[in-house]
Design a protein around this motif. Sequence first.
Motif, PDB file in Angstrom:
ATOM      1  N   LEU A 104       1.077  -1.137   0.095  1.00  0.00           N
ATOM      2  CA  LEU A 104      -0.029   0.090   0.048  1.00  0.00           C
ATOM      3  C   LEU A 104       0.976   1.245   0.115  1.00  0.00           C
ATOM      4  O   LEU A 104       0.718   2.093  -0.698  1.00  0.00           O
ATOM      5  CB  LEU A 104      -0.812  -0.039   1.285  1.00  0.00           C
ATOM      6  CG  LEU A 104      -1.744   1.280   1.403  1.00  0.00           C
ATOM      7  CD1 LEU A 104      -2.744   1.350   0.192  1.00  0.00           C
ATOM      8  CD2 LEU A 104      -2.566   1.250   2.680  1.00  0.00           C
ATOM      9  N   TRP A 105       1.766   1.266   0.780  1.00  0.00           N
ATOM     10  CA  TRP A 105       2.965   2.367   1.005  1.00  0.00           C
ATOM     11  C   TRP A 105       3.633   2.543  -0.469  1.00  0.00           C
ATOM     12  O   TRP A 105       3.646   3.739  -0.872  1.00  0.00           O
ATOM     13  CB  TRP A 105       3.677   2.211   2.147  1.00  0.00           C
ATOM     14  CG  TRP A 105       2.899   2.550   3.444  1.00  0.00           C
ATOM     15  CD1 TRP A 105       3.081   1.683   4.414  1.00  0.00           C
ATOM     16  CD2 TRP A 105       2.320   3.559   3.836  1.00  0.00           C
ATOM     17  NE1 TRP A 105       2.281   2.142   5.357  1.00  0.00           N
ATOM     18  CE2 TRP A 105       2.023   3.376   4.849  1.00  0.00           C
ATOM     19  CE3 TRP A 105       2.052   5.076   3.125  1.00  0.00           C
ATOM     20  CZ2 TRP A 105       1.231   4.291   5.843  1.00  0.00           C
ATOM     21  CZ3 TRP A 105       1.266   5.718   4.098  1.00  0.00           C
ATOM     22  CH2 TRP A 105       1.039   5.468   5.131  1.00  0.00           C
ATOM     23  N   ARG A 106       3.820   1.390  -1.053  1.00  0.00           N
ATOM     24  CA  ARG A 106       4.437   1.670  -2.351  1.00  0.00           C
ATOM     25  C   ARG A 106       3.674   2.180  -3.427  1.00  0.00           C
ATOM     26  O   ARG A 106       3.747   3.104  -4.214  1.00  0.00           O
ATOM     27  CB  ARG A 106       5.144   0.282  -2.896  1.00  0.00           C
ATOM     28  CG  ARG A 106       5.941   0.342  -3.834  1.00  0.00           C
ATOM     29  CD  ARG A 106       6.698  -1.089  -4.154  1.00  0.00           C
ATOM     30  NE  ARG A 106       6.819  -1.756  -2.992  1.00  0.00           N
ATOM     31  CZ  ARG A 106       6.327  -3.192  -2.867  1.00  0.00           C
ATOM     32  NH1 ARG A 106       5.399  -3.576  -3.932  1.00  0.00           N
ATOM     33  NH2 ARG A 106       6.483  -3.866  -1.761  1.00  0.00           N
ATOM     34  N   PHE A 107       2.464   1.706  -3.216  1.00  0.00           N
ATOM     35  CA  PHE A 107       1.447   2.313  -4.296  1.00  0.00           C
ATOM     36  C   PHE A 107       1.211   3.812  -4.051  1.00  0.00           C
ATOM     37  O   PHE A 107       1.165   4.690  -5.089  1.00  0.00           O
ATOM     38  CB  PHE A 107      -0.101   1.637  -4.293  1.00  0.00           C
ATOM     39  CG  PHE A 107      -0.965   1.987  -4.989  1.00  0.00           C
ATOM     40  CD1 PHE A 107      -1.066   2.047  -6.309  1.00  0.00           C
ATOM     41  CD2 PHE A 107      -1.953   2.904  -4.297  1.00  0.00           C
ATOM     42  CE1 PHE A 107      -2.156   2.533  -7.068  1.00  0.00           C
ATOM     43  CE2 PHE A 107      -3.096   3.364  -5.091  1.00  0.00           C
ATOM     44  CZ  PHE A 107      -3.009   3.052  -6.559  1.00  0.00           C
ATOM     45  N   ILE A 108       1.034   4.087  -2.784  1.00  0.00           N
ATOM     46  CA  ILE A 108       0.890   5.870  -2.379  1.00  0.00           C
ATOM     47  C   ILE A 108       2.270   6.408  -2.909  1.00  0.00           C
ATOM     48  O   ILE A 108       1.947   7.533  -3.613  1.00  0.00           O
ATOM     49  CB  ILE A 108       0.604   5.897  -1.141  1.00  0.00           C
ATOM     50  CG1 ILE A 108      -0.886   5.157  -0.734  1.00  0.00           C
ATOM     51  CG2 ILE A 108       0.653   7.228  -0.741  1.00  0.00           C
ATOM     52  CD1 ILE A 108      -1.188   5.075   0.753  1.00  0.00           C
ATOM     53  N   ARG A 109       3.298   5.672  -2.668  1.00  0.00           N
ATOM     54  CA  ARG A 109       4.451   6.738  -3.254  1.00  0.00           C
ATOM     55  C   ARG A 109       4.586   6.849  -4.494  1.00  0.00           C
ATOM     56  O   ARG A 109       4.930   8.016  -5.058  1.00  0.00           O
ATOM     57  CB  ARG A 109       5.687   5.922  -2.521  1.00  0.00           C
ATOM     58  CG  ARG A 109       6.968   6.809  -2.934  1.00  0.00           C
ATOM     59  CD  ARG A 109       8.073   6.066  -2.013  1.00  0.00           C
ATOM     60  NE  ARG A 109       8.348   4.691  -2.791  1.00  0.00           N
ATOM     61  CZ  ARG A 109       8.393   3.639  -2.027  1.00  0.00           C
ATOM     62  NH1 ARG A 109       8.066   3.547  -0.778  1.00  0.00           N
ATOM     63  NH2 ARG A 109       8.724   2.246  -2.716  1.00  0.00           N
ATOM     64  N   GLN A 110       4.149   5.766  -5.449  1.00  0.00           N
ATOM     65  CA  GLN A 110       4.347   5.892  -7.067  1.00  0.00           C
ATOM     66  C   GLN A 110       3.384   6.716  -7.426  1.00  0.00           C
ATOM     67  O   GLN A 110       3.496   7.449  -8.322  1.00  0.00           O
ATOM     68  CB  GLN A 110       4.181   4.501  -7.413  1.00  0.00           C
ATOM     69  CG  GLN A 110       5.213   3.373  -7.323  1.00  0.00           C
ATOM     70  CD  GLN A 110       4.938   2.101  -7.782  1.00  0.00           C
ATOM     71  OE1 GLN A 110       3.889   1.539  -8.014  1.00  0.00           O
ATOM     72  NE2 GLN A 110       6.002   1.277  -7.739  1.00  0.00           N
ATOM     73  N   ALA A 111       2.019   6.967  -6.912  1.00  0.00           N
ATOM     74  CA  ALA A 111       1.004   7.677  -7.089  1.00  0.00           C
ATOM     75  C   ALA A 111       1.226   8.975  -7.110  1.00  0.00           C
ATOM     76  O   ALA A 111       1.355   9.974  -7.994  1.00  0.00           O
ATOM     77  CB  ALA A 111      -0.253   7.326  -6.352  1.00  0.00           C
TER      78      ALA A 111
END
Length: 68
Positions: free
Chosen positions: A49-56
Amino acid sequence: MAGRLPGQLLLRRENLGKASFLELFFDLAFIFALTRLWVIVLFDAMPRLWRFIRQARESHPADQRLAG
């Protein structure tokens, strides 16, 4: 059960028995399952989830979001 009075649904103090081995076993199994599920969520799903948020956030910088 719907026709019973609320006072009849509860056991009286003198009728309280000890928990059986089977009840304690299922309580322990339930707690173990919840603990395992929590570990999976914490250590597997959260980093994703944190990786997805960072990429977004990296793909949509703040200045573009405010200007658009």
